[in-house]
Scaffold this motif. Structure first.
Motif, mmCIF file in Angstrom:
data_model
loop_
_atom_site.group_PDB
_atom_site.id
_atom_site.type_symbol
_atom_site.label_atom_id
_atom_site.label_comp_id
_atom_site.label_asym_id
_atom_site.label_seq_id
_atom_site.Cartn_x
_atom_site.Cartn_y
_atom_site.Cartn_z
ATOM 1 N N ILE A 1 16.483 36.605 71.799
ATOM 2 C CA ILE A 1 16.521 38.011 72.225
ATOM 3 C C ILE A 1 15.975 38.910 71.127
ATOM 4 N N GLY A 2 16.282 38.591 69.866
ATOM 5 C CA GLY A 2 15.738 39.384 68.765
ATOM 6 C C GLY A 2 14.223 39.314 68.704
ATOM 7 N N ALA A 3 13.651 38.112 68.883
ATOM 8 C CA ALA A 3 12.199 37.957 68.855
ATOM 9 C C ALA A 3 11.547 38.691 70.022
ATOM 10 N N VAL A 4 12.179 38.649 71.194
ATOM 11 C CA VAL A 4 11.642 39.378 72.344
ATOM 12 C C VAL A 4 11.654 40.879 72.070
ATOM 13 N N CYS A 5 12.732 41.382 71.473
ATOM 14 C CA CYS A 5 12.803 42.818 71.132
ATOM 15 C C CYS A 5 11.671 43.205 70.193
ATOM 16 N N LEU A 6 11.466 42.421 69.130
ATOM 17 C CA LEU A 6 10.414 42.735 68.163
ATOM 18 C C LEU A 6 9.034 42.632 68.802
ATOM 19 N N HIS A 7 8.863 41.660 69.691
ATOM 20 C CA HIS A 7 7.579 41.519 70.366
ATOM 21 C C HIS A 7 7.321 42.725 71.279
ATOM 22 N N LEU A 8 8.346 43.191 71.980
ATOM 23 C CA LEU A 8 8.192 44.377 72.816
ATOM 24 C C LEU A 8 7.833 45.596 71.978
ATOM 25 N N LEU A 9 8.437 45.713 70.800
ATOM 26 C CA LEU A 9 8.101 46.836 69.916
ATOM 27 C C LEU A 9 6.643 46.751 69.477
ATOM 28 N N LEU B 1 4.165 45.316 71.142
ATOM 29 C CA LEU B 1 3.345 45.669 72.296
ATOM 30 C C LEU B 1 3.341 47.177 72.528
ATOM 31 N N PHE B 2 4.494 47.802 72.343
ATOM 32 C CA PHE B 2 4.603 49.236 72.623
ATOM 33 C C PHE B 2 3.826 50.061 71.606
ATOM 34 N N PHE B 3 4.089 49.849 70.333
ATOM 35 C CA PHE B 3 3.513 50.720 69.315
ATOM 36 C C PHE B 3 2.007 50.513 69.136
ATOM 37 N N THR B 4 1.476 49.376 69.557
ATOM 38 C CA THR B 4 0.033 49.146 69.455
ATOM 39 C C THR B 4 -0.682 49.389 70.780
ATOM 40 N N GLY B 5 0.045 49.763 71.824
ATOM 41 C CA GLY B 5 -0.579 50.024 73.111
ATOM 42 C C GLY B 5 -1.051 48.780 73.831
ATOM 43 N N ALA B 6 -0.437 47.627 73.541
ATOM 44 C CA ALA B 6 -0.858 46.378 74.157
ATOM 45 C C ALA B 6 -0.387 46.246 75.604
ATOM 46 N N PHE B 7 0.273 47.259 76.135
ATOM 47 C CA PHE B 7 0.745 47.234 77.520
ATOM 48 C C PHE B 7 -0.262 47.871 78.474
ATOM 49 N N ARG B 8 -1.346 48.435 77.943
ATOM 50 C CA ARG B 8 -2.315 49.122 78.788
ATOM 51 C C ARG B 8 -3.139 48.126 79.606
ATOM 52 N N ARG B 9 -3.856 48.645 80.577
ATOM 53 C CA ARG B 9 -4.665 47.778 81.430
ATOM 54 C C ARG B 9 -5.575 46.905 80.569
ATOM 55 N N PRO B 10 -5.673 45.613 80.917
ATOM 56 C CA PRO B 10 -5.136 44.924 82.106
ATOM 57 C C PRO B 10 -3.826 44.184 81.832
ATOM 58 N N ARG B 11 -3.061 44.588 80.806
ATOM 59 C CA ARG B 11 -1.902 43.797 80.371
ATOM 60 C C ARG B 11 -0.567 44.384 80.803
ATOM 61 N N GLY B 12 -0.589 45.213 81.852
ATOM 62 C CA GLY B 12 0.661 45.732 82.381
ATOM 63 C C GLY B 12 1.596 44.637 82.862
ATOM 64 N N PRO B 13 1.113 43.622 83.618
ATOM 65 C CA PRO B 13 2.006 42.528 84.032
ATOM 66 C C PRO B 13 2.613 41.771 82.854
ATOM 67 N N ASN B 14 1.848 41.628 81.776
ATOM 68 C CA ASN B 14 2.390 40.959 80.589
ATOM 69 C C ASN B 14 3.565 41.737 80.007
#
Length: 449
Positions: A102-110, A112-125
């Protein structure tokens, strides 16, 4: 601004071009490898665990509890811990792997968020990793209930209270969950099926979909770089396994023989949940005792808001953020290059505010310990957190936004005037000036060294 980012990307790129991957990309791999350890150790434990709440008289090898009425679930957990060869190691590695996952998932989400890695086409990711976060929490909660010890009994009492606080259907849902009188005899078998059969299957399937999306869209990369597949994946897997085994060997966790069997309405002093549930505990602790009467029935807002509304709103906004940012910014382009956090000031400020909100709720779970150790009034500490969870994110948002804007201005100045070298030059007229280099030249020199 885009031109500034492109020119400054050359500085970053010359320093990262020879790297196989940035260190922040490793969090996702650690999460996957921790899940592998969870599946392997969990499969081992299923051979010895009995998810039965029937009461028996304990006659096992742990002398202090002999003759004490316990459930078969508790007795089998005690047996695997103290009588099965390697059982305690497997239990503790399994528990530590949950925390690390869970800690690794939290850090990975951070990341993705702060670098904008959630933008198209990686919204499903992004949705997959948010789902892994939620499923990891659910798996941790259901797994923590299975030993049927005093600590898990306290968690069951909390689940009962939260379920009963749901308007109109709370009592009905409680009956379905517990099978009549609490704690009943079906909640642990139900949680066992969820924990062993349903949740792991969904988590593995999500990772398979993520792998397919990765092959389809490719990996994102930092400015000025192209992705090179990591060379140390196998080494990282063995390192993750080694660290988890070391923690399971030397760091005791959840010693149920010290807690004793669960007793309805009883919990141990100083009992706290695992770290990932701290925000929920903190929200419940600082929520005012609001219980208005609606249509002749009490509405327990003091439980309903912190336990259901706040987490539900938090995870909904988290999952929907890519769509929210796309709608507000109007940016629907395809992005394969990551942002520097400073170049997306508002997004970085939103992330910092969210972390502040989550962190304050997490710390608030220790309000009684803070009051005790620092000789403070529990009333004063609780009110501090009530004010801080509202004002703190706002202050942090504005402060972070201003810092990002100041760093952007500093980048523009460096681009316009060059980077200071510390070297002075004297002109034929006797004037002294400091030699400067362009950011690109400085990156090239650093890369050569």
């Amino acid at each position: 601004m885009k031109g500034l980012q492109v020119r400054l990307a050359h500085v970053v790129g010359t320093r990262q071009r020879s790297r196989s991957d940035h260190w922040s990309f490793l969090f996702g791999q650690i999460a996957v490898y921790s899940l592998v350890v969870l599946v392997v150790t969990g499969a081992f434990l299923t051979f010895f665990y009995d998810p039965d709440m029937t009461q028996v008289i304990y006659q096992g090898g742990y002398t202090p509890l002999r003759g004490v009425p316990v459930s078969r679930a508790f007795a089998s957990t005690l047996e695997v811990s103290l009588e099965v060869r390697g059982g305690l190691l497997m239990r503790q590695v399994h528990h530590w792997a949950t925390l690390i996952f869970i800690g690794a998932v939290c850090l990975h989400l951070l990341r993705l968020f702060f670098t904008g890695a959630f933008r198209r086409p990686r919204g499903p990711n992004w949705l997959i990793w948010v789902g892994q976060f939620v499923l990891g929490i659910v798996a941790g909660v259901t797994g923590g209930i299975l030993p049927d010890d005093m600590l898990s009994g306290g968690s069951l009492s909390l689940i009962q209270g939260v379920t009963q606080s749901i308007p109109l259907v709370g009592t009905y849902l409680t009956g379905l969950l517990f099978g009549g009188a609490v704690p009943g005899d079906q909640v642990i078998p139900l949680f066992y099926r969820l924990h062993v059969l349903l949740i792991p299957v969904i988590m593995v399937e999500l990772l398979v979909v993520r792998r397919w999306l990765l092959q389809r869209h490719g990996r994102s990369h930092y400015p000025g770089t192209t992705h090179v597949p990591p060379l140390s994946s196998l080494a990282l897997f063995f390192a993750t396994c080694g660290v988890l085994t070391l923690l399971g060997t030397v760091a005791q966790i959840n010693p149920i023989w010290q807690y004793g069997p669960a007793r309805p309405g009883t919990t141990g002093a100083g009992a706290v949940p695992d770290w990932y549930m701290g925000f929920l505990d903190g929200a419940i602790r600082i929520m005012p005792a609001w219980e208005p009467i609606v249509a002749g029935h009490p509405l327990p807002l003091s439980v309903l808001i912190p336990a259901l509304v706040v987490p539900g709103a938090f995870f909904t906004v988290l999952a929907a953020y890519p769509l929210i940012e796309r709608r507000l910014s109007g940016d629907s382009r395809i992005h394969h290059t990551l942002d520097r956090p400073r170049d997306a000031a508002v997004r970085t400020a939103v992330g910092a505010a969210g972390m502040t909100f989550y962190g304050l709720l997490w710390v608030a779970a220790a309000n009684d310990q803070l009051a005790h150790h620092f000789s403070l009034s529990l009333f004063a500490v609780t009110w501090f957190f009530r004010i801080a969870v509202v004002a703190g994110p706002v202050v942090v948002f504005e402060l972070t936004r201003r810092i990002c804007l100041a760093l952007q201005e500093q980048d523009r100045e460096r681009l316009a005037h060059g980077v200071e070298t510390g070297s002075l030059r004297r002109s034929p007229r006797g004037e002294y000036t400091e030699a400067t280099t362009s950011p690109a030249q400085r990156g090239i020199h650093a890369d050569q060294h």
